[in-house]
Design a protein around this motif. Sequence first.
Motif, PDB file in Angstrom:
ATOM      1  N   TRP A   1      58.643 -31.162  77.964  1.00 25.71           N
ATOM      2  CA  TRP A   1      58.904 -29.793  78.391  1.00 25.71           C
ATOM      3  C   TRP A   1      58.278 -28.793  77.437  1.00 25.71           C
ATOM      4  O   TRP A   1      58.281 -28.985  76.226  1.00 25.71           O
ATOM      5  CB  TRP A   1      60.413 -29.554  78.470  1.00 25.71           C
ATOM      6  CG  TRP A   1      61.047 -30.308  79.586  1.00 25.71           C
ATOM      7  CD1 TRP A   1      61.510 -31.590  79.569  1.00 25.71           C
ATOM      8  CD2 TRP A   1      61.236 -29.839  80.919  1.00 25.71           C
ATOM      9  NE1 TRP A   1      61.988 -31.941  80.802  1.00 25.71           N
ATOM     10  CE2 TRP A   1      61.842 -30.888  81.652  1.00 25.71           C
ATOM     11  CE3 TRP A   1      60.980 -28.632  81.569  1.00 25.71           C
ATOM     12  CZ2 TRP A   1      62.179 -30.758  82.993  1.00 25.71           C
ATOM     13  CZ3 TRP A   1      61.317 -28.496  82.905  1.00 25.71           C
ATOM     14  CH2 TRP A   1      61.911 -29.555  83.600  1.00 25.71           C
ATOM     15  N   GLN A   2      57.767 -27.715  78.007  1.00 22.22           N
ATOM     16  CA  GLN A   2      57.151 -26.668  77.206  1.00 22.22           C
ATOM     17  C   GLN A   2      57.956 -25.376  77.330  1.00 22.22           C
ATOM     18  O   GLN A   2      58.428 -25.031  78.419  1.00 22.22           O
ATOM     19  CB  GLN A   2      55.713 -26.411  77.657  1.00 22.22           C
ATOM     20  CG  GLN A   2      54.966 -25.429  76.766  1.00 22.22           C
ATOM     21  CD  GLN A   2      53.490 -25.299  77.138  1.00 22.22           C
ATOM     22  OE1 GLN A   2      53.057 -24.272  77.625  1.00 22.22           O
ATOM     23  NE2 GLN A   2      52.727 -26.364  76.915  1.00 22.22           N
ATOM     24  N   LEU A   3      58.109 -24.683  76.209  1.00 27.30           N
ATOM     25  CA  LEU A   3      58.806 -23.402  76.167  1.00 27.30           C
ATOM     26  C   LEU A   3      57.796 -22.269  76.059  1.00 27.30           C
ATOM     27  O   LEU A   3      56.881 -22.312  75.226  1.00 27.30           O
ATOM     28  CB  LEU A   3      59.747 -23.348  74.961  1.00 27.30           C
ATOM     29  CG  LEU A   3      60.359 -21.972  74.646  1.00 27.30           C
ATOM     30  CD1 LEU A   3      61.343 -21.561  75.733  1.00 27.30           C
ATOM     31  CD2 LEU A   3      61.035 -21.982  73.274  1.00 27.30           C
TER      32      LEU A   3
ATOM     33  N   HIS B   1      58.150 -18.213  75.456  1.00 26.90           N
ATOM     34  CA  HIS B   1      59.039 -17.080  75.168  1.00 26.90           C
ATOM     35  C   HIS B   1      58.187 -16.017  74.480  1.00 26.90           C
ATOM     36  O   HIS B   1      58.122 -15.945  73.259  1.00 26.90           O
ATOM     37  CB  HIS B   1      60.214 -17.514  74.300  1.00 26.90           C
ATOM     38  CG  HIS B   1      61.244 -16.438  74.134  1.00 26.90           C
ATOM     39  ND1 HIS B   1      62.284 -16.539  73.220  1.00 26.90           N
ATOM     40  CD2 HIS B   1      61.424 -15.246  74.763  1.00 26.90           C
ATOM     41  CE1 HIS B   1      63.038 -15.451  73.296  1.00 26.90           C
ATOM     42  NE2 HIS B   1      62.533 -14.661  74.217  1.00 26.90           N
TER      43      HIS B   1
ATOM     44  N   THR C   1      57.923 -26.398  82.609  1.00 32.50           N
ATOM     45  CA  THR C   1      58.008 -25.263  81.691  1.00 32.50           C
ATOM     46  C   THR C   1      59.314 -24.503  81.841  1.00 32.50           C
ATOM     47  O   THR C   1      59.752 -24.212  82.956  1.00 32.50           O
ATOM     48  CB  THR C   1      56.821 -24.298  81.939  1.00 32.50           C
ATOM     49  OG1 THR C   1      55.586 -25.008  81.724  1.00 32.50           O
ATOM     50  CG2 THR C   1      56.879 -23.104  81.017  1.00 32.50           C
ATOM     51  N   LEU C   2      59.923 -24.196  80.700  1.00 29.64           N
ATOM     52  CA  LEU C   2      61.022 -23.247  80.624  1.00 29.64           C
ATOM     53  C   LEU C   2      60.450 -21.946  80.070  1.00 29.64           C
ATOM     54  O   LEU C   2      59.922 -21.927  78.951  1.00 29.64           O
ATOM     55  CB  LEU C   2      62.134 -23.762  79.706  1.00 29.64           C
ATOM     56  CG  LEU C   2      63.212 -22.749  79.298  1.00 29.64           C
ATOM     57  CD1 LEU C   2      64.028 -22.285  80.502  1.00 29.64           C
ATOM     58  CD2 LEU C   2      64.134 -23.337  78.221  1.00 29.64           C
ATOM     59  N   ARG C   3      60.508 -20.875  80.865  1.00 31.07           N
ATOM     60  CA  ARG C   3      60.003 -19.577  80.408  1.00 31.07           C
ATOM     61  C   ARG C   3      61.161 -18.605  80.296  1.00 31.07           C
ATOM     62  O   ARG C   3      61.857 -18.338  81.282  1.00 31.07           O
ATOM     63  CB  ARG C   3      58.948 -19.029  81.369  1.00 31.07           C
ATOM     64  CG  ARG C   3      58.334 -17.700  80.897  1.00 31.07           C
ATOM     65  CD  ARG C   3      57.141 -17.303  81.730  1.00 31.07           C
ATOM     66  NE  ARG C   3      57.508 -16.780  83.030  1.00 31.07           N
ATOM     67  CZ  ARG C   3      57.712 -15.484  83.307  1.00 31.07           C
ATOM     68  NH1 ARG C   3      57.609 -14.575  82.350  1.00 31.07           N
ATOM     69  NH2 ARG C   3      58.036 -15.106  84.530  1.00 31.07           N
TER      70      ARG C   3
ATOM     71  N   TYR D   1      65.469 -16.375  82.870  1.00 30.57           N
ATOM     72  CA  TYR D   1      64.592 -17.515  82.573  1.00 30.57           C
ATOM     73  C   TYR D   1      64.110 -18.143  83.873  1.00 30.57           C
ATOM     74  O   TYR D   1      64.730 -18.001  84.926  1.00 30.57           O
ATOM     75  CB  TYR D   1      65.305 -18.565  81.711  1.00 30.57           C
ATOM     76  CG  TYR D   1      66.457 -19.280  82.389  1.00 30.57           C
ATOM     77  CD1 TYR D   1      66.237 -20.412  83.174  1.00 30.57           C
ATOM     78  CD2 TYR D   1      67.767 -18.837  82.234  1.00 30.57           C
ATOM     79  CE1 TYR D   1      67.291 -21.076  83.788  1.00 30.57           C
ATOM     80  CE2 TYR D   1      68.821 -19.493  82.851  1.00 30.57           C
ATOM     81  CZ  TYR D   1      68.580 -20.611  83.626  1.00 30.57           C
ATOM     82  OH  TYR D   1      69.623 -21.262  84.240  1.00 30.57           O
TER      83      TYR D   1
ATOM     84  N   ILE E   1      68.264 -22.006  74.367  1.00 28.68           N
ATOM     85  CA  ILE E   1      67.051 -22.782  74.107  1.00 28.68           C
ATOM     86  C   ILE E   1      67.380 -24.041  73.313  1.00 28.68           C
ATOM     87  O   ILE E   1      66.886 -25.137  73.614  1.00 28.68           O
ATOM     88  CB  ILE E   1      66.010 -21.915  73.369  1.00 28.68           C
ATOM     89  CG1 ILE E   1      65.482 -20.806  74.296  1.00 28.68           C
ATOM     90  CG2 ILE E   1      64.857 -22.769  72.846  1.00 28.68           C
ATOM     91  CD1 ILE E   1      64.602 -19.787  73.592  1.00 28.68           C
TER      92      ILE E   1
ATOM     93  N   ARG F   1      66.715 -27.909  74.372  1.00 30.49           N
ATOM     94  CA  ARG F   1      65.926 -28.783  73.489  1.00 30.49           C
ATOM     95  C   ARG F   1      66.717 -30.031  73.107  1.00 30.49           C
ATOM     96  O   ARG F   1      66.172 -31.139  73.068  1.00 30.49           O
ATOM     97  CB  ARG F   1      65.521 -28.012  72.235  1.00 30.49           C
ATOM     98  CG  ARG F   1      64.608 -28.807  71.295  1.00 30.49           C
ATOM     99  CD  ARG F   1      64.283 -28.006  70.040  1.00 30.49           C
ATOM    100  NE  ARG F   1      63.419 -26.871  70.327  1.00 30.49           N
ATOM    101  CZ  ARG F   1      63.778 -25.597  70.202  1.00 30.49           C
ATOM    102  NH1 ARG F   1      65.016 -25.286  69.799  1.00 30.49           N
ATOM    103  NH2 ARG F   1      62.930 -24.640  70.461  1.00 30.49           N
TER     104      ARG F   1
ATOM    105  N   LEU G   1      61.800 -30.046  73.773  1.00 29.79           N
ATOM    106  CA  LEU G   1      61.142 -28.792  74.129  1.00 29.79           C
ATOM    107  C   LEU G   1      60.175 -28.413  73.022  1.00 29.79           C
ATOM    108  O   LEU G   1      60.560 -28.324  71.864  1.00 29.79           O
ATOM    109  CB  LEU G   1      62.198 -27.695  74.306  1.00 29.79           C
ATOM    110  CG  LEU G   1      61.789 -26.380  74.931  1.00 29.79           C
ATOM    111  CD1 LEU G   1      61.326 -26.574  76.369  1.00 29.79           C
ATOM    112  CD2 LEU G   1      62.965 -25.396  74.902  1.00 29.79           C
TER     113      LEU G   1
ATOM    114  N   ALA H   1      57.094 -25.649  71.690  1.00 27.72           N
ATOM    115  CA  ALA H   1      56.622 -24.284  71.876  1.00 27.72           C
ATOM    116  C   ALA H   1      55.259 -24.294  72.560  1.00 27.72           C
ATOM    117  O   ALA H   1      54.380 -25.102  72.230  1.00 27.72           O
ATOM    118  CB  ALA H   1      56.540 -23.565  70.539  1.00 27.72           C
TER     119      ALA H   1
END
Length: 351
Positions: A101-103, A105, A133-135, A188, A311, A315, A320, A322
């Motif tokens: 997973w990618q964050l 922010h 992706t978590l934005r 989010y 977050i 994670r 997660l 960055a």
Amino acid sequence: MHGEYKVPGGKLVVIDLDVADGVLRDIRVGGDFFLEPDEALLDINRALEGAPADLTAPQLAARIDAALPEGTVMFGFSAEAVGVAVRRALAQATDWTDYEWQLIHDGPQSPALHMALDEVLTAEVAAGRRPPTLRVWEWGSPAVVIGSFQSLRNEVDPEAAERHGMTVVRRISGGGAMFIEPGNTITYSLCVPDALVQGLSFADSYAYLDDWVLGALERMGVKAWYQPLNDIATESGKIAGAAQKRLVGSAGAVLHHVTMAYDIDADKMLDVLRIGKEKLSDKGTKSAKKRVDPLRRQTGLPRADVIEKMIDSFRGRYGLTAGSVTPQEMARAQELAAAKFSSPEWTARVP
């Protein structure tokens, strides 16, 4: 075949099975749930053995319920949860932990650019060019975000919106209007492969994709639950609303985004939004002010701390790293923000 289903707010159900001549074979159900008597697990396995492989989750649940002895106690799961796990096994659904997973922010963005980024990033996940992706959003200005199918004139008082300096934009997902003030809102998006929600009904996918944030809120002392179809609620009132959009690509993807009330100026919201009496009655309350109970009051934490704890919770569950919006993604999003999401034709597509 292997399938897993984490019951929102409950326990994990795991199933291994084979299919032969169109029926289920070699059923093995397990998980971290509680079941009494112990022998009821064998009854569940026997109920599924030989069942047609095209049965829905509720149909599979009916077979299980009919086979269980009177007085059986199922804690943390249900017969339908087992049915969902079967459907996910048959659909070869993936699990959260199958992905890296990618964050994202980043700093504050305009409302139109946020709408565009959701569309672009989800399309990239659908095409296999971006990981799930978590934005986490930061808002550059106050806004009203209306659902894809809402009537602009029925939802927003344009003079009040202008008076309060609020931009009105329309998103690509359905659902209701979002009242946004940058310091009072936590938003989010999850851009996920379609495979993650395979075997789930549309309604079940909301609860499934919101489960992690319920855990995060619990760690902050807030007892929250999923309220069908798309709300996150507490005993004191609603704190969040979700919406989804399915995009087709080489693999397909789901956009699931959530807006949470950290704080709220209820008088201003009522001035800008045209909230009908019928809608309020449907929610079981007479006043819009009572519908939302902000996280600031419930947690006592600064907004930045609430976001960081959310977050950290994600994670801790799934991992997660960055990340960032690529230059190509940003260029496409800026183009869409100008040509589509800032255009009167899109915003007023349902007048």
